[in-house]
Motif scaffolding. Structure first.
Motif, PDB file in Angstrom:
ATOM      1  N   GLU A  96     -21.239-116.643 -12.038  1.00  0.00           N
ATOM      2  CA  GLU A  96     -22.061-117.841 -12.172  1.00  0.00           C
ATOM      3  C   GLU A  96     -23.508-117.558 -11.783  1.00  0.00           C
ATOM      4  O   GLU A  96     -24.436-118.153 -12.344  1.00  0.00           O
ATOM      5  N   LEU A  97     -23.708-116.638 -10.854  1.00  0.00           N
ATOM      6  CA  LEU A  97     -25.059-116.321 -10.396  1.00  0.00           C
ATOM      7  C   LEU A  97     -25.861-115.594 -11.461  1.00  0.00           C
ATOM      8  O   LEU A  97     -27.046-115.886 -11.663  1.00  0.00           O
ATOM      9  N   SER A 543     -34.261-112.772   0.334  1.00  0.00           N
ATOM     10  CA  SER A 543     -34.911-114.076   0.452  1.00  0.00           C
ATOM     11  C   SER A 543     -36.214-114.108  -0.338  1.00  0.00           C
ATOM     12  O   SER A 543     -36.514-115.096  -1.029  1.00  0.00           O
ATOM     13  N   GLU A 544     -36.985-113.023  -0.251  1.00  0.00           N
ATOM     14  CA  GLU A 544     -38.249-112.961  -0.984  1.00  0.00           C
ATOM     15  C   GLU A 544     -38.008-112.972  -2.496  1.00  0.00           C
ATOM     16  O   GLU A 544     -38.734-113.636  -3.254  1.00  0.00           O
ATOM     17  N   ILE A 545     -36.990-112.237  -2.945  1.00  0.00           N
ATOM     18  CA  ILE A 545     -36.688-112.201  -4.386  1.00  0.00           C
ATOM     19  C   ILE A 545     -36.298-113.582  -4.888  1.00  0.00           C
ATOM     20  O   ILE A 545     -36.770-114.044  -5.940  1.00  0.00           O
ATOM     21  N   HIS A 546     -35.427-114.259  -4.144  1.00  0.00           N
ATOM     22  CA  HIS A 546     -34.999-115.599  -4.565  1.00  0.00           C
ATOM     23  C   HIS A 546     -36.164-116.577  -4.559  1.00  0.00           C
ATOM     24  O   HIS A 546     -36.262-117.453  -5.431  1.00  0.00           O
ATOM     25  N   ASP A 561     -43.852-112.101 -16.542  1.00  0.00           N
ATOM     26  CA  ASP A 561     -44.583-111.195 -15.649  1.00  0.00           C
ATOM     27  C   ASP A 561     -43.689-110.708 -14.510  1.00  0.00           C
ATOM     28  O   ASP A 561     -43.747-109.526 -14.122  1.00  0.00           O
ATOM     29  N   LEU A 562     -42.872-111.623 -13.960  1.00  0.00           N
ATOM     30  CA  LEU A 562     -41.994-111.245 -12.854  1.00  0.00           C
ATOM     31  C   LEU A 562     -40.970-110.211 -13.306  1.00  0.00           C
ATOM     32  O   LEU A 562     -40.741-109.203 -12.616  1.00  0.00           O
TER      33      LEU A 562
END
Length: 674
Positions: A96-97, A543-546, A561-562
């Motif tokens: 699901e993720l 946490s930073e990625i999310h 861009d990401l």
């Protein structure tokens, strides 16, 4: 798995071979090449025909070459296991993720295999890794406390730990401690015993925890002494436990000033089982005995009189269990310790039982000690997050007042929300349902006799106008630390607009946890060494990625861009990793990932061996050679199971009941007479 039919013994067991799918089908297709001295290869043999279907691109995700467990998969498995989510459900969550099974990059079996490999990696080094983890915690937190003992075979048998926040909570809220043991939290059947108290929000708070192999006097004495050592030798005012005989002997040996009391909830829940279902269900006995036992306003003589009347009414004066309860009444009846501060813990359901139930949501009987401690930390984080949320509500939000009295306004500013609501109830009853029955003066004190609604009982409040000293015969303030409705009525009558300082306990205020607490070495208990380990950095990275994904969603240009930047970063890291692997002649192993995620490394030397599998009451699983894999059930659990069965007609006595002619009670009585 052995194939055993009903009624067959071990000698009749027939092994069943495991069913496997065959991938070798004898295909002769091949290409043979020979190297020439000129520096090139020559094909010497080529067989093209295959005897099986060729793989298509859609089959790639099912093949070993198309599957790979990356660090995200492994982190998901370990993190989800902390909240009792297994590898199969984690695989579904992962789907699901990422959007679909094609994007997972691994199979359900891969997830199950990694979970198996995690336990296999810890196997044999479990206790040593468990102890090493405590030693690492001590390096990170100088105020972290732990201790352990091994038996004659160098196997772990006792352990206790308390982090700095636990120790600070004890310094603030350790006036009352509840201790109870729980089972089936680890694969060794070691008994888990958390020390529990009540914080300023009237919620459970953990002061420390222990694991012991046996429920004996020696083990409990060691746990209590170690607990006191961790808390700087400061004893609680009251220690509440169940009726365990080993604890009853061990506590006086360790605690010199603390009062030992039995938990009323543990005792009263046995009442229907001990007295009998027929009396408790078909009569008013349970209702009347509860009114007698739970009353906190009566004196000991009044309790003894009421107890005798109830037992005489139902002809239970000779009941052996009730006799034993009455003999130790000073250990559990509130009438005998009305002056003791208990935070209301004996009036509600058991705090320890609630805390144990909380921890069992994070644990199961198959955990290694390393896994158990990971889940314990996760449960502790959940508890502290809840406390932080309540702290925020008490600091930035204010409950609505029901009256215009200045007393209520003052209480809303100093108390936490939970405690304020209790005070608000007392104030509302005191202002609108209480009245003055009699007033007199004695030796400079004003004596108010307060009546409460239609109740027959009256309450005398002694008030000193010089220093606002107030004392009510209901003794609610002495028990709970909250002014009672009778004292509030007097303060209102005397036009007092604030709660006197003597009647505001710091433990119930919204600023209770703001006081800095130091240990014996002078360390601030919440201070931590400025050190960040790899496990914490990995959590911050996710946490930073999310956060980046959440900021970019909804904007196609930002998402493009990401993705582009992340792909470029990935290619650079892959190139760097490939170069490092080439220099080191190898690639990071599965063990390296496990060590990173669990925060513990495999020890080079094993000094502390894993514990023996314990056999105690409440346990009985995973003990080989005992002849039974079933847990020993208590009388209460047996009674509950019995009550869930349907009644049937007994041919012996002709009555509907939970028996038949084979175990008919009338038949037993006749045999006894013969």
């Amino acid at each position: 798995m052995p194939n055993v039919k009903k009624g067959e013994g071990n000698e009749d067991k027939v092994p069943i071979p495991r069913r496997r799918l065959v991938t070798r089908v004898g295909c002769k297709a091949r290409m043979v090449m020979k190297y020439k001295n000129e520096g090139f290869y020559v094909v010497t043999e080529f067989r093209e025909p295959h005897v099986h279907a060729l793989y298509t691109p859609g089959c790639l995700k099912f093949q070993k070459a198309g599957r790979k467990m990356n660090i995200l998969h492994k982190k998901m498995i370990i993190d989800n296991s902390k909240v009792n989510i297994g590898p199969v459900k984690t695989f579904r969550l992962m789907k699901e993720l990422v959007g679909s099974y094609d994007n997972v990059g691994a199979s359900k079996q891969d997830f199950k295999n990694f979970h198996r490999d995690l336990k296999a990696y810890i196997e044999g080094s479990d206790a040593q890794m468990f102890v090493n983890n405590f030693q690492n915690k001590k390096l990170l937190w100088s105020a972290f406390f732990f201790d352990y003992e091994v038996d004659e075979d160098e196997q772990l048998c006792k352990a206790f730990w308390a982090d700095p926040i636990c120790r600070k909570n004890y310094a603030l809220f350790g006036d009352m401690v509840s201790f109870d043991t729980t089972f089936q939290t680890n694969r060794y059947n070691m008994i888990f015993g958390p020390f529990t108290g009540v914080d300023h929000h009237k919620k459970c708070v953990t002061f420390g925890a222990a694991l012991i192999a046996h429920e004996d006097i020696v083990s409990f004495e060691w746990v209590f002494r170690t607990f006191l050592k961790a808390m700087g030798g400061n004893e609680p005012a009251c220690l509440i436990t169940d009726e365990d005989p080993a604890m009853k002997i061990a506590i006086p040996k360790v605690f010199q000033t603390a009062e030992h009391r039995f938990c009323m909830w543990h005792i009263m829940k046995k009442m229907p089982e001990k007295v009998g279902r027929q009396i408790t269900q078909d009569t008013l006995f349970l209702n009347k005995i509860c009114k007698c036992v739970w009353s906190e306003e009566i004196e000991p003589t009044e309790f003894e009189e009421k107890w005798g009347k109830v037992l005489a009414e139902f002809k239970l004066q000779d009941h052996e269990w009730l006799k034993q309860l009455y003999e130790k009444r000073q250990m559990w009846i509130p009438a005998y310790f009305r002056d003791s501060f208990l935070c209301g813990i004996m009036r509600t359901t058991s705090r320890s039982e609630s805390e144990n139930n909380f921890y069992t949501k994070f644990t199961n009987p198959h955990l290694t000690l390393v896994e158990f401690y990971m889940r314990f930390e996760s449960a502790l984080d959940a508890q502290r997050h809840t406390q932080g949320q309540f702290d925020n509500d008490s600091k930035h939000k204010h409950p609505e007042c029901k009256t215009s009295f200045a007393l209520e306004k003052h209480a809303s500013k100093i108390y936490t929300v939970s405690v304020f609501y209790d005070f608000q109830e007392e104030l509302e009853i005191g202002c609108f349902h209480c009245g003055l029955e009699e007033y007199k003066k004695e030796n400079g004190f004003e004596i108010f006799t307060i009546r409460e609604g239609c109740r027959i009982r009256k309450f005398d409040v002694s008030f000193n106008p010089a220093n606002l000293d107030s004392k009510c015969m209901c003794k609610m303030f002495e028990r709970l630390g909250i002014p009672c409705r009778h004292m509030v009525w007097v303060w209102k009558a005397k036009m007092i607009e604030y709660i006197p300082d003597a009647y505001v306990l710091n433990r119930w205020t919204s600023l209770a946890t703001k006081t800095p607490i130091f240990d014996l070495e002078g360390n601030i208990l919440e201070a931590c060494v400025n050190f960040v380990d790899c496990k914490r950095m990995l959590n911050e990275l996710w946490s930073e990625i999310h956060t980046c994904v959440s900021l970019a969603q909804g904007n196609e240009e930002d998402l493009t861009d990401l993705v582009k930047n992340l792909k470029g970063l990935r290619l650079n890291l892959e190139a760097k990793k490939s170069s490092n692997n080439h220099e080191n002649n190898g690639s990071p192993s599965k063990a390296t990932d496990i060590e990173l995620l669990i925060g513990a490394t495999l020890p080079t030397e094993i000094v502390v061996k894993p514990p023996k599998i314990s056999k105690n009451k409440g346990t009985g699983v995973h003990v080989p050679g005992t002849g039974s894999d079933k847990r020993l059930k208590g009388d209460k659990e047996k009674a509950i199971e019995q009550s869930q069965k349907k009644k049937r007609l007994c041919r012996g006595c002709g009555e509907l009941g939970y028996h038949d002619i084979r175990n008919c009670p009338h038949k037993v009585k006749e045999n006894c007479k013969l």
